[in-house]
Write an enzyme that holds these catalytic residues in place. Structure first.
Site, PDB file in Angstrom:
ATOM      1  N   HIS A  36     -38.677   6.381  29.350  1.00 49.87           N
ATOM      2  CA  HIS A  36     -39.066   5.015  29.707  1.00 49.87           C
ATOM      3  C   HIS A  36     -38.560   3.991  28.697  1.00 49.87           C
ATOM      4  O   HIS A  36     -38.996   2.853  28.728  1.00 49.87           O
ATOM      5  CB  HIS A  36     -40.592   4.872  29.727  1.00 49.87           C
ATOM      6  CG  HIS A  36     -41.261   5.407  30.944  1.00 49.87           C
ATOM      7  ND1 HIS A  36     -41.385   6.742  31.210  1.00 49.87           N
ATOM      8  CD2 HIS A  36     -41.854   4.777  31.986  1.00 49.87           C
ATOM      9  CE1 HIS A  36     -42.040   6.909  32.351  1.00 49.87           C
ATOM     10  NE2 HIS A  36     -42.332   5.745  32.845  1.00 49.87           N
ATOM     11  N   GLU A  86     -36.090   5.222  44.736  1.00 48.83           N
ATOM     12  CA  GLU A  86     -35.224   4.209  44.124  1.00 48.83           C
ATOM     13  C   GLU A  86     -33.908   4.049  44.865  1.00 48.83           C
ATOM     14  O   GLU A  86     -33.434   2.940  45.097  1.00 48.83           O
ATOM     15  CB  GLU A  86     -34.960   4.547  42.650  1.00 48.83           C
ATOM     16  CG  GLU A  86     -36.144   4.330  41.720  1.00 48.83           C
ATOM     17  CD  GLU A  86     -37.138   5.487  41.720  1.00 48.83           C
ATOM     18  OE1 GLU A  86     -36.904   6.488  42.434  1.00 48.83           O
ATOM     19  OE2 GLU A  86     -38.154   5.393  41.015  1.00 48.83           O
TER      20      GLU A  86
END
Lengths: 331, 328
Positions: free
Chosen positions: A134, A65
């Site tokens: 999440h 990321e």
């Protein structure tokens, strides 16, 4: 398709059509992120785009990321118009250094020599039993950072049309797509072909109180307003749409009109966007308030897996209705 | 195409001059810090000059540079004026970043100098992105990305070199291994201290060079840049070097011995090159003195420029937090 007819589509289709438009009209743009190509996107937003645009425009990245967000920033500084997808905002924390210390900072730190025209899209929010890594709503955190523009499309039309102005903006723009909205269907008015990324929108007018919300909480809030109407309470619903910079004028206008406000925010309450809005109301329309400003936020827990616990943690239609009633009864 | 740098007398004198310019600039910074004209963190480059000067000599104007917070040397060698650099140290409007960046954040659009980054490892992903854009626009440009051996501890190093190899992007990764990440010796931070060998895991061509020799660095950089232009893919250079001063202006330096610093000082690239030029009849003492005099005059002028600088009106504080347009 007849362009004069209203178009019905899902939020996901709207996001995909927005990407397709961007790739077609801006030759310097490209999409990159984890599983955006072969897999078609974690939430299937970019499905089919690899076949349509090829691997130079649709780039699958390693699970890095920080590197691919940072590469997007470097590419933007050197002339490209990257659209970077981060699977969920929880994962964006692995790139937080680049978002905060580079994207939000370098234009100012360089004395205006470099702009960073890029869009970072990410999924946000809870409701699908994805548990505590999440499911969080971190857009309020990002809205704390000077140098970023933070968007939260809560409707199909915003999902469809916010990307274009975001990509044309000279600044890094974060776009938060709520996971519970992807399957939601909505109608785009026939004549609508663009939206702004500067203003909040009154999604329902009302005289008794103002419900202020954004993103995934918008449908819940609208439903709450419908129920309140059945009880004779006429609630306005303001969709913030843009979380940074906040459309303060619109917030103040509706609350000055109604004198009462309930803020609905899927972020945790402490230090939240809801807190910021509440404070601005204190600062700028204290004299018009007829009741204390109320908030409906997510309970302060990591979002649990079990469905009943997850639902208990999140803002619900019932909680919004109750907060609205209490606000009407106060003072 | 030649695989060797063209080294003649003029080039040697140029390398000498550039290294001296950096050294004298840093000396002035120390004086001005003590005089409280410069504040904040100030990371000086003394000892490492051969790296910046050797690498920059191998680059073309179309190439790009990404540097760290110890980047005065790179900035000077890349051709950013010492006047606007010094004005930046003073926090002046006339500084290259209008006083917003300071010592650690030098940016210069004209020379494609993308900072000046004080997050260790933070520049590597940016360099990968700049190289991606250059390739897409077919600019035939190399991005030279400087970082210290401390950055190798960071995940961003591994993520970035992997991505650059995977996408075959024109990045020259330059690790300036000065043996200490602030006060932590390399062997306390890395399980494998032979840094350039790590590149093999990523199928990244690499070599290790004597970072105290401008000729060794120039020669390796020339090879590396030619490799990158020919293949389009990245290259990794580890330059083994040493910083003579403290990490940032003053520290007790308890992490290293006086003797060690003394040993490295004997390898100081500047007097070594001067002696070599004199011994081989490539320069007269008078010639080197003339170069020095010119440098002193340049730095006097740079300091005067900064001293006469103005301050940005406070009304401009929030300017550039968000940009109104994209600079052309």
């Amino acid at each position: 398709m007849n362009a004069a007819q209203p178009r019905r589509m899902t939020y996901r289709e709207a996001c995909r059509q927005a990407l397709r438009d961007a790739l077609n009209t801006e030759p310097r743009s490209f999409l990159m992120g984890e599983d955006v190509g072969l897999y078609g996107g974690c939430y299937a937003v970019s499905k089919g785009l690899l076949e349509e645009f090829g691997e130079r425009r649709i780039r699958d990245t390693p699970l890095s990321e920080s590197a691919f967000v940072g590469a997007g920033i470097g590419a933007a500084m050197a002339g490209l118009r990257p659209i970077v997808e981060i699977m969920t905002c929880n994962f964006s924390l692995l790139a937080l250094d680049q978002i905060m210390n580079s994207a939000a900072t370098l234009p100012h730190m360089s004395g205006g020599q470099f702009a960073i025209p890029m869009v970072i899209r990410m999924a946000t929010g809870a409701g699908r039993q994805l548990a505590a890594q999440h499911s969080h709503s971190l857009e309020g955190w990002y809205a704390h950072i000077p140098g970023l523009r933070v968007l939260a499309p809560g409707t199909v039309e915003d999902a469809r049309y916010m990307l274009a102005p975001a990509l044309a903006d000279p600044n890094p723009v974060l776009l938060f797509e709520h996971i519970m909205l992807y399957n939601a269907e909505g109608e785009i008015p026939a004549k609508l072909s663009a939206v702004d990324i500067t203003t909040a929108r009154l999604r329902r007018t009302g005289d008794d109180l103002s419900l202020i919300t954004y993103g995934g909480s918008l449908p819940k809030t609208l439903e709450a307003a419908t129920r309140l109407a059945e009880e004779g309470i006429d609630a306005a619903v303001l969709d913030l749409r843009v979380l940074r910079p906040l459309d303060e004028a619109a917030i103040l206008a509706t609350v000055r009109h109604t004198g009462r406000a309930v803020i609905v925010d899927e972020g945790w309450r402490s230090g939240s966007l809801a807190a910021e809005i509440g404070m601005r109301l204190m600062e700028h329309c204290f004299d018009r308030l007829q009741a204390p400003v109320a908030r409906v936020c997510t309970r302060e827990v990591p979002i649990p897996y079990a469905a009943h616990l997850e639902q208990a943690a999140l803002p619900s239609v019932e909680a919004i209705v109750e907060a609205a009633r209490a606000t009407m009864e106060a003072a | 195409m030649t695989t060797k740098a063209h080294v003649d007398r003029a080039m040697l004198l140029h390398l000498y001059r550039e290294m001296r310019r950096i050294r004298v600039f840093e000396e002035r910074c120390v004086e001005l810090y003590q005089a409280e004209k410069i504040r904040g963190f100030l990371h000086l480059y003394d000892g490492q000059e051969a790296v910046a000067v050797g690498i920059m000599q191998a680059l073309a104007p179309r190439d790009a540079v990404v540097a760290t917070y110890r980047e005065h040397g790179q900035a000077i060698a890349r051709g950013i004026g010492t006047d606007v650099l010094m004005a930046e140290m003073f926090g002046c409007l006339e500084g290259c970043c209008r006083g917003r960046g300071g010592s650690m954040h030098i940016f210069d659009r004209a020379t494609r100098f993308y900072g000046g980054n004080a997050i260790v490892g933070g520049g590597l992903p940016l360099a990968v992105g700049v190289a991606l854009a250059d390739r897409e626009f077919e600019r035939d440009a190399v991005t030279a990305c400087f970082f210290g051996e401390g950055a190798v501890d960071e995940g961003e190093f591994h993520e970035s070199v992997n991505l650059a190899v995977l996408w075959q992007l024109p990045v020259l990764f330059i690790c300036e291994n000065n043996l200490y990440s602030m006060g932590t010796p390399l062997e306390l931070a890395e399980a494998e201290t032979d840094i350039h060998s790590k590149a093999a895991c990523y199928r990244l061509p690499s070599e290790s060079v004597d970072g105290m020799s401008p000729l060794a660095v120039l020669s390796a950089a020339t090879r590396a840049v030619e490799h990158i232009r020919a293949t389009g893919g990245p290259y990794f250079l580890e330059c083994r070097t040493y910083r003579f001063r403290a990490h940032s202006m003053f520290d007790a330096q308890g992490y290293r011995t006086r003797e060690e610093v003394e040993l490295w000082r004997r390898r100081d690239p500047i007097p070594r090159l001067a002696s070599w030029l004199l011994d081989n009849g490539l320069a007269e003492a008078e010639e080197l003195e003339a170069i020095d005099r010119a440098i002193l005059a340049e730095m006097d002028a740079a300091v005067a420029f900064a001293e006469n600088g103005s301050l940005e009106p406070v009304e401009g504080l929030e300017r550039f937090v968000t940009m109104e347009d994209i600079p052309a």
